[in-house]
Scaffold this active site. Structure first.
Site, PDB file in Angstrom:
ATOM      1  N   LYS A   1       0.868  -1.176   0.000  1.00 52.17           N
ATOM      2  CA  LYS A   1       0.000   0.000   0.000  1.00 52.17           C
ATOM      3  C   LYS A   1       0.904   1.225   0.000  1.00 52.17           C
ATOM      4  CE  LYS A   1      -3.932   2.287   0.968  1.00 52.17           C
ATOM      5  NZ  LYS A   1      -4.676   1.967   2.207  1.00 52.17           N
ATOM      6  N   ILE A   2       0.569   2.212  -0.795  1.00 54.45           N
ATOM      7  CA  ILE A   2       1.339   3.453  -0.830  1.00 54.45           C
ATOM      8  C   ILE A   2       0.395   4.641  -1.000  1.00 54.45           C
ATOM      9  CG2 ILE A   2       3.592   2.641  -1.656  1.00 54.45           C
ATOM     10  CD1 ILE A   2       0.968   4.086  -4.034  1.00 54.45           C
ATOM     11  N   SER A   3       0.899   5.808  -0.720  1.00 58.72           N
ATOM     12  CA  SER A   3       0.195   7.030  -1.063  1.00 58.72           C
ATOM     13  C   SER A   3       0.310   7.259  -2.570  1.00 58.72           C
ATOM     14  CB  SER A   3       0.817   8.221  -0.331  1.00 58.72           C
ATOM     15  OG  SER A   3       0.809   8.035   1.059  1.00 58.72           O
TER      16      SER A   3
ATOM     17  N   THR B   1      -0.276  11.566   0.057  1.00 55.41           N
ATOM     18  CA  THR B   1      -1.222  12.302  -0.780  1.00 55.41           C
ATOM     19  C   THR B   1      -1.713  13.539  -0.046  1.00 55.41           C
ATOM     20  OG1 THR B   1      -1.884  10.210  -1.787  1.00 55.41           O
ATOM     21  CG2 THR B   1      -3.330  12.091  -2.149  1.00 55.41           C
ATOM     22  N   ALA B   2      -1.767  13.471   1.283  1.00 55.53           N
ATOM     23  CA  ALA B   2      -2.163  14.632   2.073  1.00 55.53           C
ATOM     24  C   ALA B   2      -1.247  15.818   1.776  1.00 55.53           C
ATOM     25  CB  ALA B   2      -2.124  14.276   3.567  1.00 55.53           C
TER      26      ALA B   2
ATOM     27  N   HIS C   1      -6.901   9.422   8.072  1.00 51.32           N
ATOM     28  CA  HIS C   1      -7.355   8.237   8.810  1.00 51.32           C
ATOM     29  C   HIS C   1      -8.371   8.612   9.885  1.00 51.32           C
ATOM     30  CE1 HIS C   1      -4.539   6.128   6.433  1.00 51.32           C
ATOM     31  NE2 HIS C   1      -3.476   6.335   7.161  1.00 51.32           N
TER      32      HIS C   1
END
Length: 277
Positions: A57-59, A111-112, A150
């Site tokens: 899982k990645i941004s 991504t934030a 989150h």
């Protein structure tokens, strides 16, 4: 003998819900074993940059730096509407008032942070810290504002903070598209056949979780011990959706648009390789 693949994902309820059946043998892959590694999203981003994980899982911000080595999968990710990162601060501030201020973000490659930089200029005075430490840092005036992700979306008001901007809602207003938060990558050198098997296994793992929603709960809680059942349920409902089963045409368009805008701003390098295998 089974080939063992490393799979990285976060301890957040959406990921443990999705991958429970795959890593606990409820869903089996022919001649493939899965060894999970649970880390916060920025650690996963950096592990992928070092090529240390077969699957992860990645941004989507990190994807922009990883396309030479990894391909995107169409299942298992987090993409949707009304689920983007929030900029929070004490008191009544606006985004213009935060230019040049100290802003905590949950990782440079998240991504934030990418959305914060795409929003406009003047937001480069960053403090990098784990996502679960940002609310306290803002509440204690160690930074002027924070970009939260989150489960912090559900608890920031308890810290006396207010939402300055919903970066996901801003993205939706700008593009009309859902916000791509995180995806699942596979090393390109695994090859199309193996990658296809893994992708189908992730879909089956999520389908199993939907069919047996109580079974993964102990596993989810073991990695989210401070969260109430209500917050866990809200988290899963927000971040696990139809896009998690299959990215689809709209999801793919959203990913490509995010990468296109980031390339135009010089925030990620260009890449000529196909996004998918």
């Amino acid at each position: 003998m089974n080939r063992i693949l490393s799979l990285g994902y976060s301890p957040c309820p959406n990921d443990t819900f999705i991958f429970y059946a795959l890593v606990h043998g409820r869903v089996k892959l022919p001649a493939i074993g899965i060894r999970e590694r649970l880390e916060d999203v920025e650690t996963l981003n950096q592990l992928a940059r070092a090529g240390q994980l077969d699957l992860t899982k990645i941004s989507y911000h990190a994807l922009g730096h990883l396309r030479e080595r990894y391909a995107l999968l169409r299942s298992g990710g987090a993409l949707g509407r009304g689920c983007g990162p929030l900029v929070v601060a004490p008191g009544a501030l606006d985004m213009a008032g935060l230019r040049g201020k100290r802003i905590a973000v949950p990782g440079r490659l998240t991504t934030a942070n990418l959305l914060l930089q795409l929003y406009g200029s003047g937001y480069e005075n960053l403090e990098i810290m784990p996502f679960d430490q940002i609310l306290a840092a803002v509440a204690q005036d160690r930074v002027d504002a924070g970009v939260i992700i989150h489960e912090s979306r559900f608890t920031y008001a308890e810290h006396g903070l207010t939402a300055v901007e919903d970066l996901g809602a801003w993205w939706e207003r700008q593009t009309g598209l859902p916000i791509p938060l995180g995806g699942i990558l596979a090393r390109r050198d695994l090859g199309p056949e193996l990658i296809g098997q893994v992708e189908e296994g992730i879909r089956r793992s999520l389908a199993y979780a939907y069919a047996h929603p109580r079974e993964p709960r102990a596993y989810i809680r073991s990695h989210a011990q401070e969260l109430s059942d209500a917050v866990i349920d809200s988290h899963i409902a927000l971040y696990v959706n139809d896009f998690s089963l299959e990215l689809g045409a709209e999801g793919e368009e959203a990913v490509r648009e995010l990468l296109r805008r980031a390339e135009m701003r010089g925030l990620i390098p260009s890449c000529s390789l196909p996004l998918f295998v």
